[in-house]
Design a protein around this motif. Structure first.
Motif, mmCIF file in Angstrom:
data_model
loop_
_atom_site.group_PDB
_atom_site.id
_atom_site.type_symbol
_atom_site.label_atom_id
_atom_site.label_comp_id
_atom_site.label_asym_id
_atom_site.label_seq_id
_atom_site.Cartn_x
_atom_site.Cartn_y
_atom_site.Cartn_z
ATOM 1 N N HIS A 1 0.852 -1.184 0.000
ATOM 2 C CA HIS A 1 0.000 0.000 0.000
ATOM 3 C C HIS A 1 0.895 1.244 0.000
ATOM 4 O O HIS A 1 2.071 1.193 0.383
ATOM 5 C CB HIS A 1 -1.009 -0.005 1.162
ATOM 6 N N VAL A 2 0.353 2.345 -0.505
ATOM 7 C CA VAL A 2 1.126 3.564 -0.741
ATOM 8 C C VAL A 2 0.365 4.742 -0.160
ATOM 9 O O VAL A 2 -0.868 4.791 -0.239
ATOM 10 C CB VAL A 2 1.356 3.797 -2.253
ATOM 11 N N CYS A 3 1.074 5.695 0.426
ATOM 12 C CA CYS A 3 0.453 6.909 0.943
ATOM 13 C C CYS A 3 1.258 8.126 0.502
ATOM 14 O O CYS A 3 2.473 8.033 0.292
ATOM 15 C CB CYS A 3 0.345 6.880 2.471
ATOM 16 N N ALA A 4 0.578 9.259 0.391
ATOM 17 C CA ALA A 4 1.231 10.491 -0.055
ATOM 18 C C ALA A 4 0.824 11.656 0.824
ATOM 19 O O ALA A 4 -0.308 11.725 1.316
ATOM 20 C CB ALA A 4 0.874 10.779 -1.516
ATOM 21 N N VAL A 5 1.764 12.591 1.005
ATOM 22 C CA VAL A 5 1.501 13.870 1.663
ATOM 23 C C VAL A 5 1.323 14.918 0.582
ATOM 24 O O VAL A 5 2.138 15.018 -0.339
ATOM 25 C CB VAL A 5 2.649 14.265 2.608
ATOM 26 N N ARG A 6 0.255 15.725 0.706
ATOM 27 C CA ARG A 6 -0.040 16.780 -0.258
ATOM 28 C C ARG A 6 0.045 18.150 0.418
ATOM 29 O O ARG A 6 -0.121 18.266 1.639
ATOM 30 C CB ARG A 6 -1.437 16.595 -0.859
ATOM 31 N N SER A 7 0.287 19.166 -0.384
ATOM 32 C CA SER A 7 0.306 20.528 0.146
ATOM 33 C C SER A 7 -1.089 21.140 0.178
ATOM 34 O O SER A 7 -1.272 22.243 0.696
ATOM 35 C CB SER A 7 1.234 21.404 -0.697
ATOM 36 N N GLU A 8 -2.065 20.446 -0.390
ATOM 37 C CA GLU A 8 -3.461 20.888 -0.405
ATOM 38 C C GLU A 8 -4.319 19.873 0.348
ATOM 39 O O GLU A 8 -3.901 18.741 0.582
ATOM 40 C CB GLU A 8 -3.966 21.017 -1.855
ATOM 41 N N ASP A 9 -5.526 20.286 0.714
ATOM 42 C CA ASP A 9 -6.450 19.332 1.331
ATOM 43 C C ASP A 9 -6.984 18.376 0.268
ATOM 44 O O ASP A 9 -7.313 18.804 -0.839
ATOM 45 C CB ASP A 9 -7.628 20.082 1.973
ATOM 46 N N PRO A 10 -7.114 17.089 0.600
ATOM 47 C CA PRO A 10 -6.646 16.437 1.824
ATOM 48 C C PRO A 10 -5.132 16.314 1.828
ATOM 49 O O PRO A 10 -4.528 16.048 0.787
ATOM 50 C CB PRO A 10 -7.317 15.065 1.756
ATOM 51 N N THR A 11 -4.530 16.504 2.986
ATOM 52 C CA THR A 11 -3.070 16.503 3.066
ATOM 53 C C THR A 11 -2.482 15.096 3.090
ATOM 54 O O THR A 11 -1.263 14.937 2.967
ATOM 55 C CB THR A 11 -2.597 17.266 4.309
ATOM 56 N N MET A 12 -3.327 14.069 3.253
ATOM 57 C CA MET A 12 -2.839 12.695 3.203
ATOM 58 C C MET A 12 -3.834 11.832 2.456
ATOM 59 O O MET A 12 -5.045 11.908 2.694
ATOM 60 C CB MET A 12 -2.615 12.137 4.613
ATOM 61 N N VAL A 13 -3.317 10.986 1.551
ATOM 62 C CA VAL A 13 -4.148 10.015 0.830
ATOM 63 C C VAL A 13 -3.406 8.687 0.787
ATOM 64 O O VAL A 13 -2.172 8.644 0.835
ATOM 65 C CB VAL A 13 -4.467 10.492 -0.602
ATOM 66 N N CYS A 14 -4.167 7.585 0.693
ATOM 67 C CA CYS A 14 -3.569 6.255 0.612
ATOM 68 C C CYS A 14 -4.306 5.418 -0.433
ATOM 69 O O CYS A 14 -5.494 5.630 -0.676
ATOM 70 C CB CYS A 14 -3.632 5.542 1.968
#
Length: 487
Positions: free
Chosen positions: A265-278
């Protein structure tokens, strides 16, 4: 060896002859010995031309960092320039041709570790059953070996389950090792790949991360492309459409700052909302397989998601940690959150449940939530570490399973920690902690830079690949000083 002038008297004329000290002697009338090749000094050798006249030839310096050419027995040889400055003045050459400085980078997962030195060269050690060390063999290594076949400088590297990838300063990615799911290259049928292979990609990358069967990279446009096995949607493609893919853009994902993965599984941090997705797998596949909610509440009871799903921890997320079947987040307020599989207490929360479905605050002690967290580690074992603020420098707190010394607490036997424990045996100034399945490594900089490791002896680069031993306290790794310069 020193130079001197020998004088020969011939027909009343004084003739000066240049020769090495051992090549000049008088036979009673001042006659010199014939020219004899040798070393003038450490950097210069003496040659003799066809007429027997001597002349000096400087040893040509090798066109590679941390190597120098010296004269030995009349021949110029290459040796390590131990102690020389390198890496733009930030590093120092060691006796194994590596440039070590405070800006070296480590990466580890499962059974192997790699180091990008201060000159952008890559060294790996540990398990090599699928060629993940990139030295052209499948032999486990108890000391670092240089990766063969990389052209140019390495910006960073990432260790996957049984494959490894290097991001070059050009933005190109090279991978090697296990290619069962196309995680090295879906365009190649070679498996395993024993030396670096260029990943055919329509985009250049600014960072890359390797998991079990997939590899992902962030582009300059802050988008994510993944390639390899997508049997759980981890490459953004539903498994009903393909089993493995080449570099493929994750749909609907932008403004990405960082990406993390360990298994599938993979997750990312974003500079916009949502700030985390998986996205990817939501299952724990052992014990018959069941949902462990590592994608967060948004996935519900789905077994996987090829589409990134928002994860809300109540505050903006600035960093991600990841375990074997668990997920972690660092909030902008220094808090830490965990969810997913908790079989060995690796979530660090006030619960003994094996599965935690929603993000829950990690506890520093009973009833006291964590604070001051800077980052979370990546681990393939049932343990976790957090980097926390400290004076004069950050420190690490670790918790979870400790059956091979992987928490660096110097304890005997299996220990299941519910709350973080200070890794007091880590050397002062330790930074850049990386973790595998049963080992950890750090960068230690005092007057010089060293790499220290601990845990299962097979993987800690102490010169041994003995599977029966554990190294429960950190110690400097061993370098092979007889192997010669990197290819």
């Amino acid at each position: 060896m020193k130079i001197k002038w020998c004088r020969s008297f011939e027909a009343g004329l004084v003739v000066s002859i240049l020769a090495v000290a051992t090549g000049c002697s008088s036979n009673g009338v001042g006659e010199a010995k014939p020219c004899k090749p040798g070393c003038v000094d450490e950097k210069t050798r003496l040659e003799c031309d066809s007429g027997g006249a001597p002349h000096e030839v400087a040893c040509t310096q090798p066109d590679q960092p941390c190597a120098e050419s010296v004269c030995n027995a009349g021949t110029c040889e290459t040796r390590a320039a131990q102690g020389a400055s390198c890496g733009g003045g930030e590093g120092t050459c060691n006796a194994a041709y590596a440039c070590l400085g405070p800006n070296v980078q480590l990466t580890a997962i499962r059974q192997h570790t790699c180091l990008t030195d201060a000159e952008g060269r890559l060294w790996c050690w540990g398990g090599n059953g699928r060629g993940e060390l990139g030295d052209g063999t499948q032999q486990d290594r108890g000391t670092p070996v240089p990766v063969r076949g990389l052209s140019g400088k390495v910006r960073s590297a990432t260790a996957g389950y049984a494959h490894t990838c290097a991001l070059m300063t050009t933005g190109e990615a090279y991978c090697w090792g296990d290619n069962t799911g196309g995680q090295v290259s879906a365009d190649s049928a070679t498996n395993p790949v024993l030396e670096p292979m260029l990943v055919p990609s329509p985009v250049a990358f600014t960072s890359i991360i390797a998991g079990q069967g997939q590899t992902c990279g962030i582009t300059g446009d802050e988008e994510v492309y993944c390639w390899g096995n997508t049997s759980a949607g981890q490459c953004g493609v539903d498994p009903s459409q393909a089993f493995e893919v080449g570099p493929t853009k994750i749909p609907g994902l932008d403004h990405v700052k960082s990406v993390q993965t360990v298994k599938n599984h993979v997750c990312a941090v974003r500079s916009e909302d949502p700030t985390m997705v998986c996205w990817g797998s939501n299952l724990y596949l052992e014990d018959g397989g069941y949902v462990v909610h590592k994608l967060g509440p948004g996935a519900g009871d789905q077994s996987y998601s090829a589409t990134p799903l928002p994860v809300d921890v109540g505050v903006p997320v600035v960093a991600i940690g990841m375990g074997y079947e668990s997920t972690y987040a660092v909030g902008a307020d220094g808090s830490a959150y965990a969810w997913g599989y908790n079989g060995a207490g690796q979530l660090g929360i006030d619960a003994t449940d094996k599965v935690i479905a929603s993000p829950t605050r990690v506890m520093a002690s009973p009833g006291v939530p964590f604070s001051g967290v800077i980052d979370m580690s990546r681990s393939d074992g049932s343990d976790m570490c957090a980097e926390v603020q400290g004076v004069p420098s950050p420190s690490y707190l670790c918790w979870g399973k400790d059956d091979h010394g992987e928490l660096a607490l110097n304890l005997d036997g299996f220990v299941r920690f519910q709350y973080p424990q200070p890794t007091v045996v880590l050397p002062a100034g330790a930074t850049g902690l990386v973790r595998g399945e049963d080992h950890g490594c750090v960068v230690v900089t005092d007057t010089t830079t060293q790499i220290w490791c601990y845990g299962k002896e097979q993987w800690v680069a102490n010169g041994s690949v003995d599977p029966q031993q554990d190294q429960k306290t950190p110690a400097p790794i061993t370098w092979d000083t007889t192997a010669g310069p990197p290819p």
